[in-house]
Every structure is written in structure tokens, then in C-alpha cells.
Write a protein that holds these residues in place. Structure first.
Motif, PDB file in Angstrom:
ATOM      1  N   MET A 157     102.165 -33.473 -28.587  1.00  0.00           N
ATOM      2  CA  MET A 157     101.557 -32.550 -29.552  1.00  0.00           C
ATOM      3  C   MET A 157     102.480 -32.394 -30.749  1.00  0.00           C
ATOM      4  O   MET A 157     103.697 -32.237 -30.595  1.00  0.00           O
ATOM      5  CB  MET A 157     101.312 -31.182 -28.900  1.00  0.00           C
ATOM      6  CG  MET A 157     100.677 -30.170 -29.851  1.00  0.00           C
ATOM      7  SD  MET A 157     100.433 -28.560 -29.070  1.00  0.00           S
ATOM      8  CE  MET A 157      99.251 -28.995 -27.791  1.00  0.00           C
ATOM      9  N   SER A 158     101.899 -32.426 -31.953  1.00  0.00           N
ATOM     10  CA  SER A 158     102.693 -32.295 -33.170  1.00  0.00           C
ATOM     11  C   SER A 158     103.257 -30.882 -33.289  1.00  0.00           C
ATOM     12  O   SER A 158     102.616 -29.893 -32.918  1.00  0.00           O
ATOM     13  CB  SER A 158     101.836 -32.603 -34.405  1.00  0.00           C
ATOM     14  OG  SER A 158     101.442 -33.953 -34.415  1.00  0.00           O
ATOM     15  N   GLN A 159     104.458 -30.804 -33.825  1.00  0.00           N
ATOM     16  CA  GLN A 159     105.088 -29.522 -34.108  1.00  0.00           C
ATOM     17  C   GLN A 159     104.794 -29.149 -35.554  1.00  0.00           C
ATOM     18  O   GLN A 159     105.031 -29.937 -36.466  1.00  0.00           O
ATOM     19  CB  GLN A 159     106.602 -29.611 -33.876  1.00  0.00           C
ATOM     20  CG  GLN A 159     107.004 -29.966 -32.462  1.00  0.00           C
ATOM     21  CD  GLN A 159     106.870 -28.797 -31.511  1.00  0.00           C
ATOM     22  OE1 GLN A 159     106.538 -27.681 -31.917  1.00  0.00           O
ATOM     23  NE2 GLN A 159     107.129 -29.029 -30.237  1.00  0.00           N
ATOM     24  N   ARG A 160     104.294 -27.943 -35.767  1.00  0.00           N
ATOM     25  CA  ARG A 160     103.964 -27.493 -37.125  1.00  0.00           C
ATOM     26  C   ARG A 160     105.224 -26.953 -37.801  1.00  0.00           C
ATOM     27  O   ARG A 160     105.856 -26.020 -37.292  1.00  0.00           O
ATOM     28  CB  ARG A 160     102.870 -26.427 -37.092  1.00  0.00           C
ATOM     29  CG  ARG A 160     101.489 -27.014 -36.805  1.00  0.00           C
ATOM     30  CD  ARG A 160     100.456 -25.939 -36.567  1.00  0.00           C
ATOM     31  NE  ARG A 160     100.371 -24.952 -37.622  1.00  0.00           N
ATOM     32  CZ  ARG A 160      99.690 -25.103 -38.765  1.00  0.00           C
ATOM     33  NH1 ARG A 160      99.064 -26.253 -39.011  1.00  0.00           N
ATOM     34  NH2 ARG A 160      99.642 -24.141 -39.670  1.00  0.00           N
ATOM     35  N   GLY A 181     106.638 -36.712 -40.505  1.00  0.00           N
ATOM     36  CA  GLY A 181     105.260 -36.990 -40.114  1.00  0.00           C
ATOM     37  C   GLY A 181     105.143 -38.197 -39.220  1.00  0.00           C
ATOM     38  O   GLY A 181     104.226 -38.301 -38.394  1.00  0.00           O
ATOM     39  N   GLN A 182     106.080 -39.130 -39.371  1.00  0.00           N
ATOM     40  CA  GLN A 182     106.110 -40.319 -38.513  1.00  0.00           C
ATOM     41  C   GLN A 182     106.742 -40.029 -37.155  1.00  0.00           C
ATOM     42  O   GLN A 182     106.778 -40.894 -36.288  1.00  0.00           O
ATOM     43  CB  GLN A 182     106.885 -41.438 -39.213  1.00  0.00           C
ATOM     44  CG  GLN A 182     106.231 -41.918 -40.503  1.00  0.00           C
ATOM     45  CD  GLN A 182     107.144 -42.819 -41.316  1.00  0.00           C
ATOM     46  OE1 GLN A 182     108.352 -42.939 -41.059  1.00  0.00           O
ATOM     47  NE2 GLN A 182     106.586 -43.477 -42.331  1.00  0.00           N
ATOM     48  N   ASN A 183     107.256 -38.810 -37.018  1.00  0.00           N
ATOM     49  CA  ASN A 183     107.938 -38.436 -35.771  1.00  0.00           C
ATOM     50  C   ASN A 183     107.342 -37.152 -35.174  1.00  0.00           C
ATOM     51  O   ASN A 183     108.066 -36.270 -34.701  1.00  0.00           O
ATOM     52  CB  ASN A 183     109.429 -38.247 -36.039  1.00  0.00           C
ATOM     53  CG  ASN A 183     110.134 -39.566 -36.305  1.00  0.00           C
ATOM     54  OD1 ASN A 183     110.558 -40.260 -35.382  1.00  0.00           O
ATOM     55  ND2 ASN A 183     110.280 -39.914 -37.582  1.00  0.00           N
ATOM     56  N   ASP A 184     106.012 -37.079 -35.214  1.00  0.00           N
ATOM     57  CA  ASP A 184     105.268 -36.036 -34.503  1.00  0.00           C
ATOM     58  C   ASP A 184     105.449 -34.635 -35.077  1.00  0.00           C
ATOM     59  O   ASP A 184     105.375 -33.641 -34.332  1.00  0.00           O
ATOM     60  CB  ASP A 184     105.626 -36.026 -33.010  1.00  0.00           C
ATOM     61  CG  ASP A 184     105.253 -37.334 -32.333  1.00  0.00           C
ATOM     62  OD1 ASP A 184     104.210 -37.902 -32.699  1.00  0.00           O
ATOM     63  OD2 ASP A 184     106.011 -37.786 -31.454  1.00  0.00           O
ATOM     64  N   PHE A 185     105.666 -34.527 -36.389  1.00  0.00           N
ATOM     65  CA  PHE A 185     105.699 -33.228 -37.044  1.00  0.00           C
ATOM     66  C   PHE A 185     104.531 -33.129 -38.025  1.00  0.00           C
ATOM     67  O   PHE A 185     104.225 -34.084 -38.738  1.00  0.00           O
ATOM     68  CB  PHE A 185     107.014 -33.009 -37.804  1.00  0.00           C
ATOM     69  CG  PHE A 185     108.154 -32.546 -36.924  1.00  0.00           C
ATOM     70  CD1 PHE A 185     108.464 -31.206 -36.793  1.00  0.00           C
ATOM     71  CD2 PHE A 185     108.908 -33.472 -36.214  1.00  0.00           C
ATOM     72  CE1 PHE A 185     109.506 -30.787 -35.978  1.00  0.00           C
ATOM     73  CE2 PHE A 185     109.959 -33.067 -35.404  1.00  0.00           C
ATOM     74  CZ  PHE A 185     110.256 -31.714 -35.285  1.00  0.00           C
ATOM     75  N   ASP A 186     103.898 -31.976 -38.040  1.00  0.00           N
ATOM     76  CA  ASP A 186     102.848 -31.666 -39.010  1.00  0.00           C
ATOM     77  C   ASP A 186     103.498 -30.800 -40.082  1.00  0.00           C
ATOM     78  O   ASP A 186     103.689 -29.595 -39.897  1.00  0.00           O
ATOM     79  CB  ASP A 186     101.706 -30.924 -38.311  1.00  0.00           C
ATOM     80  CG  ASP A 186     100.611 -30.511 -39.277  1.00  0.00           C
ATOM     81  OD1 ASP A 186     100.572 -31.032 -40.406  1.00  0.00           O
ATOM     82  OD2 ASP A 186      99.787 -29.652 -38.896  1.00  0.00           O
ATOM     83  N   ARG A 226     114.659 -31.028 -33.502  1.00  0.00           N
ATOM     84  CA  ARG A 226     114.272 -31.163 -32.101  1.00  0.00           C
ATOM     85  C   ARG A 226     115.140 -30.287 -31.202  1.00  0.00           C
ATOM     86  O   ARG A 226     114.661 -29.723 -30.207  1.00  0.00           O
ATOM     87  CB  ARG A 226     114.364 -32.630 -31.679  1.00  0.00           C
ATOM     88  CG  ARG A 226     113.210 -33.488 -32.215  1.00  0.00           C
ATOM     89  CD  ARG A 226     113.396 -34.946 -31.895  1.00  0.00           C
ATOM     90  NE  ARG A 226     112.198 -35.729 -32.217  1.00  0.00           N
ATOM     91  CZ  ARG A 226     112.147 -37.047 -32.219  1.00  0.00           C
ATOM     92  NH1 ARG A 226     113.241 -37.757 -31.915  1.00  0.00           N
ATOM     93  NH2 ARG A 226     111.026 -37.687 -32.515  1.00  0.00           N
ATOM     94  N   ASN A 245     105.796 -23.715 -35.842  1.00  0.00           N
ATOM     95  CA  ASN A 245     106.785 -23.794 -34.766  1.00  0.00           C
ATOM     96  C   ASN A 245     108.215 -23.679 -35.265  1.00  0.00           C
ATOM     97  O   ASN A 245     109.119 -23.297 -34.503  1.00  0.00           O
ATOM     98  CB  ASN A 245     106.644 -25.111 -34.002  1.00  0.00           C
ATOM     99  CG  ASN A 245     105.276 -25.297 -33.393  1.00  0.00           C
ATOM    100  OD1 ASN A 245     104.470 -26.085 -33.866  1.00  0.00           O
ATOM    101  ND2 ASN A 245     104.978 -24.547 -32.341  1.00  0.00           N
TER     102      ASN A 245
END
Length: 240
Positions: free
Chosen positions: A1-4, A23-28, A120, A50
Motif C-alpha cells: 500500500m502506498s504511503q501518503r 512515487g517509484q518507491n510506493d509513495f503517494d 521508511r 502518513n
């Protein structure tokens, strides 16, 4: 799940670069160019953010003041992880940021991979304490102090004491080792699993914040005791 993630940064080029990489590493990634816009986004966001990436120098405010405002918000916004960006090289700027409630800092210029690693790390700390506890002992009590490990809440005299995620993990780590003198290196390892940098005063800063939250008189602490030349000890016997 993306982290906002909310990035409050007036440098448009830097913001675009960070947004692309994260954005390429699961962050929104959402971006605000001013403090006022960022604080508004933060309060109105649905679902909530988040983590916040906050620049020290903004056109309409000082990032330190913005950090203070976020920490003064009602829960749960006041415990949102904050990573500060600073172009200044003075370690005191970093210390002040930590004193007012930032969870970490990244000095400019920075490697995107380092920024990703630090984000992270603060999110891991937010999601749960690494301190091992038994299933039957999820609340630690020391006199009038109560540390609820499941709810991640600290109470003194049944009143909640707001602290950052990092500070909660630090207190939990010390409480699990009550009566033992722990060096700064041991505390850093227990909470972050990273070595202490030679110039890093972050542990002292966070200890000061914890004392302000849980001690009757932070200048004469009875719960978190300084052992000169060795580190800190969390008192086993309290309020006696």
C-alpha cells in the motif's frame, strides 16, 4: 500500500524530483509550496497523510514554526511523523528541529536513496515499537506512569502525554530495561538499529522532550536519570 506523503517545499524543481523518485518507491506524494497551503492540506486530507516532509525555509513561515503548529494539532495529527529538510549546515538547526518535535532531518543536498531510507525508518517506528514484550504484559506501569504498548499512549495520573513516535519507542525501550544504565549508542541501536553519528545529539534532545512530558520537574528528573559519562537509566521505583 502506498504511503501518503505531504511535501511542504517552495523549490518546485526539488519537489518534482522528490515526487518522481518517491512515487517509484510506493509513495503517494502531494506537494504544497507554502506553509499555509501545507497546513490546510494536512488538516483536510482524506485519507490522512502518513508522513510530512517539511522544508526549514519557506516563503511565508519558518519550518520550525510549522513543526510546532503541527505538534499543537489535536490527535492524531500531532503525532504525524515529520522529516525536516534543511540547507543549513549548522548541527544546532537539526537539534532545534528535534527539540520541537521533528522525528528526523535530512540536510540538503541529499541523496534520494538516503531520503527514502529515512522516511521508511520513521514510518516503521510509527507503525510499531521494536521492543519485544510478552503477550500478557502489554502495559508497563511505574507508579503514576503508564505506558500502553498496544495503544502507543503514555499517561501520567491517567492523563495522556503526547510524544512523537520516536520518543514513544525510546521510552518503551528504556522502560523494558528499567534499572539498567544504557549508553546513547545502546539507545540508538534499540530504537533505530543505526549507529550513533559522532555529532548527533538527538538522543539527548528526545530525552529532554520525554522528561518534559512525564516528569513532575524536568529539571530534577526522577524517572529518566542521567548517569554522567555513561548514559541514562530508567528508574524501576517511582513515586515512592
Amino acid at each position: 500500500m502506498s504511503q501518503r506523503l505531504l511535501m511542504i517545499e517552495d523549490d518546485q524543481r526539488l519537489a518534482a524530483m522528490v515526487a518522481t523518485y518517491l512515487g517509484q518507491n510506493d509513495f503517494d506524494v502531494h506537494h504544497s509550496g507554502t506553509a499555509a497551503e501545507g497546513l490546510q492540506q494536512l488538516q483536510q486530507a482524506e485519507p490522512p497523510f502518513n508522513v510530512v516532509l517539511l522544508d526549514l525555509m519557506l516563503p511565508d513561515a519558518n519550518g520550525l514554526d510549522v513543526c510546532r503548529q503541527i505538534r499543537a494539532f489535536p490527535a492524531p495529527l500531532n503525532t504525524l511523523p515529520i522529516v525536516m529538510l534543511t540547507a543549513k549546515g549548522d548541527p544546532m538547526d537539526r537539534v532545534i528541529g528535534l527539540e520541537i518535535g521533528a522525528d528526523d532531518y535530512v540536510p540538503k543536498p541529499f541523496e534520494p536513496r538516503e531520503l527514502l531510507a529515512r522516511l521508511r525508518a520513521v514510518l516503521r517506528r510509527q507503525q510499531g515499537t521494536p521492543v519485544p514484550v510478552s503477550e500478557t504484559q502489554r502495559t508497563l506501569r511505574f507508579g503514576r506512569l503508564e505506558i500502553d504498548l498496544d495503544a502507543r499512549v503514555i499517561r501520567v495520573d491517567d492523563q495522556e502525554k503526547p510524544v512523537t513516535s520516536y520518543q514513544f519507542n525510546l521510552l518503551a525501550a528504556m522502560a523494558e530495561r528499567a534499572g539498567r544504565v544504557l549508553s546513547r549508542e545502546q539507545l540508538m541501536d534499540a530504537v533505530k538499529g543505526e549507529p550513533l553519528e559522532a555529532f548527533d545529539r538527538s538522543i539527548d534532545v528526545h530525552i529532554g522532550r520525554l522528561r518534559a512530558a512525564i516528569e513532575d520537574d524536568p529539571k530534577q528528573p526522577k524517572r529518566i536519570i542521567t548517569v554522567r559519562g555513561a548514559g541514562y537509566v530508567f528508574a524501576k521505583a517511582q513515586d515512592v
